[in-house]
Design a protein around this motif. Structure first.
Motif, PDB file in Angstrom:
ATOM      1  N   GLU A 474      44.991  45.688  50.834  1.00 58.41           N
ATOM      2  CA  GLU A 474      45.175  45.037  49.541  1.00 58.41           C
ATOM      3  C   GLU A 474      46.665  45.117  49.199  1.00 58.41           C
ATOM      4  OE1 GLU A 474      42.447  46.446  46.366  1.00 58.41           O
ATOM      5  OE2 GLU A 474      41.676  44.554  47.138  1.00 58.41           O
ATOM      6  N   LEU A 475      47.208  44.029  48.715  1.00 60.35           N
ATOM      7  CA  LEU A 475      48.636  44.039  48.393  1.00 60.35           C
ATOM      8  C   LEU A 475      48.790  43.916  46.887  1.00 60.35           C
ATOM      9  CD1 LEU A 475      49.507  41.669  51.326  1.00 60.35           C
ATOM     10  CD2 LEU A 475      50.152  44.078  51.157  1.00 60.35           C
ATOM     11  N   GLU A 476      49.596  44.821  46.301  1.00 62.12           N
ATOM     12  CA  GLU A 476      49.763  44.801  44.846  1.00 62.12           C
ATOM     13  C   GLU A 476      51.114  44.191  44.495  1.00 62.12           C
ATOM     14  OE1 GLU A 476      49.157  48.562  42.975  1.00 62.12           O
ATOM     15  OE2 GLU A 476      47.180  48.864  43.890  1.00 62.12           O
ATOM     16  N   ILE A 477      51.074  43.201  43.620  1.00 63.43           N
ATOM     17  CA  ILE A 477      52.359  42.680  43.137  1.00 63.43           C
ATOM     18  C   ILE A 477      52.417  42.868  41.625  1.00 63.43           C
ATOM     19  CG2 ILE A 477      52.520  40.978  45.004  1.00 63.43           C
ATOM     20  CD1 ILE A 477      52.100  38.854  42.740  1.00 63.43           C
ATOM     21  N   THR A 478      53.620  43.094  41.128  1.00 68.01           N
ATOM     22  CA  THR A 478      53.750  43.280  39.678  1.00 68.01           C
ATOM     23  C   THR A 478      54.072  41.936  39.044  1.00 68.01           C
ATOM     24  OG1 THR A 478      56.035  43.825  40.026  1.00 68.01           O
ATOM     25  CG2 THR A 478      54.551  45.665  39.717  1.00 68.01           C
ATOM     26  N   GLU A 479      53.763  41.859  37.772  1.00 65.54           N
ATOM     27  CA  GLU A 479      54.014  40.596  37.082  1.00 65.54           C
ATOM     28  C   GLU A 479      55.324  40.676  36.305  1.00 65.54           C
ATOM     29  OE1 GLU A 479      51.497  39.962  33.816  1.00 65.54           O
ATOM     30  OE2 GLU A 479      51.458  42.063  33.278  1.00 65.54           O
ATOM     31  N   ILE A 503      44.741  40.369  47.214  1.00 59.78           N
ATOM     32  CA  ILE A 503      45.969  40.396  46.403  1.00 59.78           C
ATOM     33  C   ILE A 503      45.608  40.890  44.997  1.00 59.78           C
ATOM     34  CG2 ILE A 503      47.970  39.084  45.597  1.00 59.78           C
ATOM     35  CD1 ILE A 503      47.786  38.805  48.583  1.00 59.78           C
ATOM     36  N   ALA A 504      46.272  41.971  44.569  1.00 62.90           N
ATOM     37  CA  ALA A 504      46.005  42.528  43.242  1.00 62.90           C
ATOM     38  C   ALA A 504      47.220  42.337  42.338  1.00 62.90           C
ATOM     39  CB  ALA A 504      45.689  44.018  43.366  1.00 62.90           C
ATOM     40  N   LEU A 505      46.942  42.102  41.053  1.00 63.01           N
ATOM     41  CA  LEU A 505      48.034  41.962  40.079  1.00 63.01           C
ATOM     42  C   LEU A 505      48.163  43.298  39.344  1.00 63.01           C
ATOM     43  CD1 LEU A 505      50.130  40.200  38.818  1.00 63.01           C
ATOM     44  CD2 LEU A 505      48.390  39.127  37.398  1.00 63.01           C
ATOM     45  N   ASP A 506      49.298  43.986  39.596  1.00 62.35           N
ATOM     46  CA  ASP A 506      49.525  45.352  39.102  1.00 62.35           C
ATOM     47  C   ASP A 506      50.072  45.329  37.671  1.00 62.35           C
ATOM     48  OD1 ASP A 506      49.653  48.073  39.273  1.00 62.35           O
ATOM     49  OD2 ASP A 506      51.135  48.155  40.895  1.00 62.35           O
ATOM     50  N   ASP A 507      49.903  46.420  36.976  1.00 65.22           N
ATOM     51  CA  ASP A 507      50.477  46.612  35.633  1.00 65.22           C
ATOM     52  C   ASP A 507      50.154  45.443  34.706  1.00 65.22           C
ATOM     53  OD1 ASP A 507      51.545  48.793  36.898  1.00 65.22           O
ATOM     54  OD2 ASP A 507      53.550  47.944  37.119  1.00 65.22           O
ATOM     55  N   PHE A 508      48.916  44.954  34.796  1.00 66.29           N
ATOM     56  CA  PHE A 508      48.551  43.754  34.032  1.00 66.29           C
ATOM     57  C   PHE A 508      48.654  44.003  32.529  1.00 66.29           C
ATOM     58  CE2 PHE A 508      45.550  40.813  32.012  1.00 66.29           C
ATOM     59  CZ  PHE A 508      46.048  39.620  32.499  1.00 66.29           C
ATOM     60  N   ILE A 528      44.758  47.148  35.189  1.00 66.09           N
ATOM     61  CA  ILE A 528      45.117  47.294  33.769  1.00 66.09           C
ATOM     62  C   ILE A 528      46.212  48.351  33.675  1.00 66.09           C
ATOM     63  CG2 ILE A 528      44.247  47.871  31.465  1.00 66.09           C
ATOM     64  CD1 ILE A 528      41.420  47.241  32.542  1.00 66.09           C
ATOM     65  N   ASP A 529      47.273  48.029  32.985  1.00 68.79           N
ATOM     66  CA  ASP A 529      48.413  48.944  32.950  1.00 68.79           C
ATOM     67  C   ASP A 529      48.069  50.276  32.277  1.00 68.79           C
ATOM     68  OD1 ASP A 529      51.309  49.174  33.561  1.00 68.79           O
ATOM     69  OD2 ASP A 529      51.308  49.711  31.423  1.00 68.79           O
ATOM     70  N   GLN A 530      48.721  51.311  32.796  1.00 70.67           N
ATOM     71  CA  GLN A 530      48.478  52.677  32.306  1.00 70.67           C
ATOM     72  C   GLN A 530      48.692  52.809  30.805  1.00 70.67           C
ATOM     73  OE1 GLN A 530      50.482  55.782  34.262  1.00 70.67           O
ATOM     74  NE2 GLN A 530      50.485  54.808  36.263  1.00 70.67           N
ATOM     75  N   SER A 554      34.832  37.021  33.701  1.00 65.52           N
ATOM     76  CA  SER A 554      34.578  35.576  33.648  1.00 65.52           C
ATOM     77  C   SER A 554      35.335  34.826  34.744  1.00 65.52           C
ATOM     78  CB  SER A 554      34.903  35.015  32.265  1.00 65.52           C
ATOM     79  OG  SER A 554      36.235  35.317  31.963  1.00 65.52           O
ATOM     80  N   LEU A 555      36.431  35.394  35.223  1.00 71.77           N
ATOM     81  CA  LEU A 555      37.170  34.719  36.308  1.00 71.77           C
ATOM     82  C   LEU A 555      36.705  35.210  37.682  1.00 71.77           C
ATOM     83  CD1 LEU A 555      40.832  34.827  34.898  1.00 71.77           C
ATOM     84  CD2 LEU A 555      39.392  32.815  35.123  1.00 71.77           C
ATOM     85  N   GLY A 556      35.785  36.184  37.690  1.00 70.38           N
ATOM     86  CA  GLY A 556      35.301  36.732  38.963  1.00 70.38           C
ATOM     87  C   GLY A 556      36.337  37.619  39.633  1.00 70.38           C
ATOM     88  N   ILE A 557      37.185  38.277  38.821  1.00 68.32           N
ATOM     89  CA  ILE A 557      38.217  39.160  39.375  1.00 68.32           C
ATOM     90  C   ILE A 557      37.870  40.599  38.997  1.00 68.32           C
ATOM     91  CG2 ILE A 557      40.691  39.670  39.436  1.00 68.32           C
ATOM     92  CD1 ILE A 557      41.237  36.882  38.345  1.00 68.32           C
ATOM     93  N   ALA A 558      37.851  41.498  39.982  1.00 66.29           N
ATOM     94  CA  ALA A 558      37.534  42.903  39.697  1.00 66.29           C
ATOM     95  C   ALA A 558      38.660  43.532  38.879  1.00 66.29           C
ATOM     96  CB  ALA A 558      37.356  43.653  41.009  1.00 66.29           C
ATOM     97  N   THR A 559      38.340  44.484  38.015  1.00 64.27           N
ATOM     98  CA  THR A 559      39.379  45.155  37.225  1.00 64.27           C
ATOM     99  C   THR A 559      39.511  46.611  37.667  1.00 64.27           C
ATOM    100  OG1 THR A 559      37.683  45.374  35.543  1.00 64.27           O
ATOM    101  CG2 THR A 559      39.384  43.746  35.133  1.00 64.27           C
ATOM    102  N   VAL A 560      40.733  47.061  37.723  1.00 61.15           N
ATOM    103  CA  VAL A 560      41.046  48.435  38.109  1.00 61.15           C
ATOM    104  C   VAL A 560      41.796  49.065  36.936  1.00 61.15           C
ATOM    105  CG1 VAL A 560      42.218  49.891  39.811  1.00 61.15           C
ATOM    106  CG2 VAL A 560      41.404  47.623  40.479  1.00 61.15           C
ATOM    107  N   ALA A 561      41.449  50.306  36.592  1.00 63.10           N
ATOM    108  CA  ALA A 561      42.212  50.985  35.538  1.00 63.10           C
ATOM    109  C   ALA A 561      43.004  52.097  36.192  1.00 63.10           C
ATOM    110  CB  ALA A 561      41.268  51.554  34.501  1.00 63.10           C
ATOM    111  N   GLU A 562      44.297  52.186  35.856  1.00 66.38           N
ATOM    112  CA  GLU A 562      45.115  53.235  36.470  1.00 66.38           C
ATOM    113  C   GLU A 562      45.598  54.218  35.406  1.00 66.38           C
ATOM    114  OE1 GLU A 562      48.335  51.342  38.567  1.00 66.38           O
ATOM    115  OE2 GLU A 562      49.104  50.384  36.770  1.00 66.38           O
ATOM    116  N   GLY A 563      45.874  55.432  35.843  1.00 68.42           N
ATOM    117  CA  GLY A 563      46.415  56.441  34.919  1.00 68.42           C
ATOM    118  C   GLY A 563      45.342  57.157  34.116  1.00 68.42           C
TER     119      GLY A 563
END
Ligand code: C2E
Ligand code: MG
Ligand code: MG
Length: 608
Positions: A474-479, A503-508, A528-530, A554-563
């Protein structure tokens, strides 16, 4: 022997006389043939010399000891536009000069004056070289050479184009071609030259930096960036007084030299005017741009007794100080206008040392990859690890990624470091159970076109070497960057996706345009950002987490919580339907050797 020198005595018998006459006749014929041949040769040589004389790039005139023209070539006539019937062999120097004066080749000089000046030079009897300008702007290089036995050979070369090219090159060396402004070298020279006349007064030097200029150049393209520089140059120039100097240093960096007594207030006053001018909205090639800028100021009093010998060094120091001040202003992100202070030198030095250490860190084997577990709520188990870089310096100890990653990005080292981290993480993950993925962070800098291979090839290479299936990467990119406005970035992301990586969107939620990001690429995960997790279960953060989870669902994207550090945070996240958890509560980032233990123990908090 020539026939006229045939001996006449002693008298010869008749037949002998005849013989001698025949011989003489033969000799005469041979001599005539030789003379004819020599004549032809002479003619040919003459023709060749004439051709050389008339086609040579220099104008040439030869005078004898009596100041009469011996010869003169066509180039000379063309250079001065003189009449070939007047300027010809046999003409006197006085006639030639008179004609030339009449043609206007010697403005503000009479024939007599021009002639006297020429004779004055000739009177020395030695070769001389000088330049002569013609009224139409041409410049001639003149060379007079005395001849043995009297007389002169004078050559004239049109050096107008050559001098213009040299001047252009000198101008280019001291000016920036985009803005036309003086460059760093010219700025330092200007200070150095003005130094003696500034005694009893001084200089204020202001360095201005357009923020995120490189980013704008990368995302909007060079033509837009160049146009912004040109317009900024115009705005700055309009703000300063005559005598002050605006220079372009590099990229989004400008400098303004204020000829005034070293006075921070005066400099601040000008700085505010410059900021107001530069930060006003601009239409650049049809795009509305809102430039933001910061300024650093350094001042220098020049004492009446200030020695001028070290003006160059002092000018360089002033520029270094103002540059340091603006760097500080940009890095700290506080006040827009910063005055130089001596402690900036120490900080800059410390940073320089860190830079040098970082350059050596990869080859010195000081970088490591640590792994932090990612836990699935539904499966109640570790489903992956995030690979996080660590730098262990022999004297500094562990240096935070928050410090060295931005530095590595700035220095361009992140390309190599990032590729190494990717290879290391893939190789490590290949040893884990098939159900466990590895997440690797990518820097926006790695997406840029560079001399090396493109990112998708680096990723494919890391997968190929390790044998790790792409689906487990999995590759994380920041926005945090305007990455998505660049078609090139999107192409790479699609290529990475085509390889089979997630592909994951980091620090969302913290970045520049979170929601529009989601439209531009179909991400697999949102992290989800810390900052939102930290303040859970407060109502506001709960609302944000709820909104992000709902958006993901609703977009079918998994959510990850960090921190996640506390059970209360975990409970709130589970309640809001967050899929994957990461935080000290489950495990801190740890070296690869700890992973077998983490795989067993990290499940516990969810069941608790
Ligand atoms: P990130 O990708 O958002 O990584 C998560 C950061 O949160 C990590 O910081 C991690 O150690 C920290 N963290 C995780 N759980 C907790 C927790 O419960 N409490 C607290 N206070 N912190 C937690 P770290 O390792 O210092 O990395 C910071 C950032 O550096 C990363 O943020 C990432 O943006 C960057 N980074 C790290 N490794 C790499 C890399 O290999 N490549 C690139 N381009 N960036 C990297
Ligand atoms: Mg990350
Ligand atoms: Mg993060």
């Amino acid at each position: 022997m020539a026939w006229w020198r045939v001996p006449t005595s002693p008298p010869l018998p008749n037949h002998a006389l005849l013989e001698a006459e025949l011989q003489a006749l033969e000799g005469f014929r041979a001599d005539m043939a030789e003379i004819e041949m020599r004549g032809q040769e002479l003619e040919e040589t003459h023709a060749r010399l004439a051709a050389a004389l008339h086609t040579m790039p220099h104008g040439l005139i030869m005078l004898d000891a009596d100041e009469r023209v011996v010869l003169c070539n066509n180039r000379l006539r063309a250079l001065f536009g003189v009449d070939p019937d007047i300027v010809r062999s046999g003409a006197t120097l006085a006639q030639v000069v008179d004609h030339s004066v009449a043609l206007g080749n010697h403005p503000s000089a009479s024939t007599m004056q021009a002639l006297t000046a020429m004779r004055g030079r000739m009177a020395h009897g030695v070769a001389c070289a000088f330049e002569q300008s013609l009224p139409d702007g041409r410049l001639l290089a003149v060379h007079w050479e005395p001849m043995q036995g009297g007389g002169w050979v004078c050559t004239y070369e049109d050096i107008t184009a050559r001098v213009a090219a040299t001047e252009r090159a000198a101008h280019l060396a001291r000016h920036d071609s985009t803005t036309g402004l003086p460059n760093r070298m010219a700025l330092i020279e200007a200070m150095q030259v003005a130094w003696p006349s500034r005694r009893g007064s001084g200089f204020n030097l202001l360095c201005l930096e357009i923020e995120r200029f490189q980013e704008l150049s990368d995302t909007c393209g060079l033509p837009v960036a160049d146009e912004l520089l040109r317009l900024t140059a115009e705005r700055l120039t309009a703000c300063v007084r005559g005598g002050d100097l605006v220079a372009h240093l590099r990229g989004g960096g400008f400098a303004v030299l204020q000829l005034a007594s070293a006075n921070p207030d005066l400099a601040r006053h000008l700085a505010r005017r410059l900021l107001d001018a530069v930060q006003a909205p601009l239409l650049v090639r049809g795009r509305m741009v809102l430039p933001s800028a910061r300024l650093g100021i350094a001042t220098r009093d020049i004492d009446l007794l200030d020695p001028c010998g070290d003006a160059l060094e002092s000018a360089q120091e002033l520029l270094r100080n103002a540059s340091l001040a603006v760097t500080r202003a940009v890095e700290d992100g506080g006040e827009r206008i910063t005055l130089y202070a001596p402690d900036m030198d120490r900080r800059a030095q410390a940073r320089h040392l860190l830079e040098m250490d970082l350059r050596a860190a990869l080859s010195a084997g000081q970088l490591r990859v640590y792994y932090q577990p990612l836990v699935s709520v539904a499966r109640r188990s570790v489903v992956g690890f995030e690979a996080l870089l660590r730098w262990e310096h022999p004297e500094r100890g562990f240096v935070s990624p928050g410090v060295f990653i931005p530095l590595a990005e700035e220095l361009g080292l992140i390309t190599d470091i990032g590729a190494w981290a990717l290879r290391t993480a893939c190789a490590e993950a290949a040893r884990w159970p098939d159900s466990v993925k590895v997440a690797v962070n990518l820097s926006p800098v790695q997406f840029k076109r560079g001399p090396g291979p493109e990112l998708q090839h680096i990723v494919a290479d890391a997968l190929g070497r390790s044998g790790l299936p792409a689906a487990r990467l999995e590759l994380e990119i920041t926005e945090s960057l305007r990455l998505m406005e660049d078609a090139h970035t999107l192409d790479i992301l699609h290529a990475l996706r085509a390889l089979g990586a997630g592909i994951a969107l980091d620090d969302f939620g913290t970045g520049y345009s979170s929601l529009s990001y989601l439209r531009s690429f179909p991400f697999d995960k949102l992290k989800i950002d810390q900052s939102f997790v930290r303040s859970l279960p407060e109502a506001e953060s709960t609302a944000i987490v709820r909104a992000i989870s709902a958006l993901g669902a609703s977009l079918g994207i998994a959510t990850v919580a960090e921190g996640i550090e506390t059970p209360a945070q975990l409970a709130a996240l589970v309640a809001e339907g967050c899929d994957i958890m990461q935080g000290y509560l489950f495990g801190k980032p740890s070296p690869a050797c700890d992973i077998p233990a983490v795989l067993v123990s990290a499940k516990l908090p969810l069941s608790g």
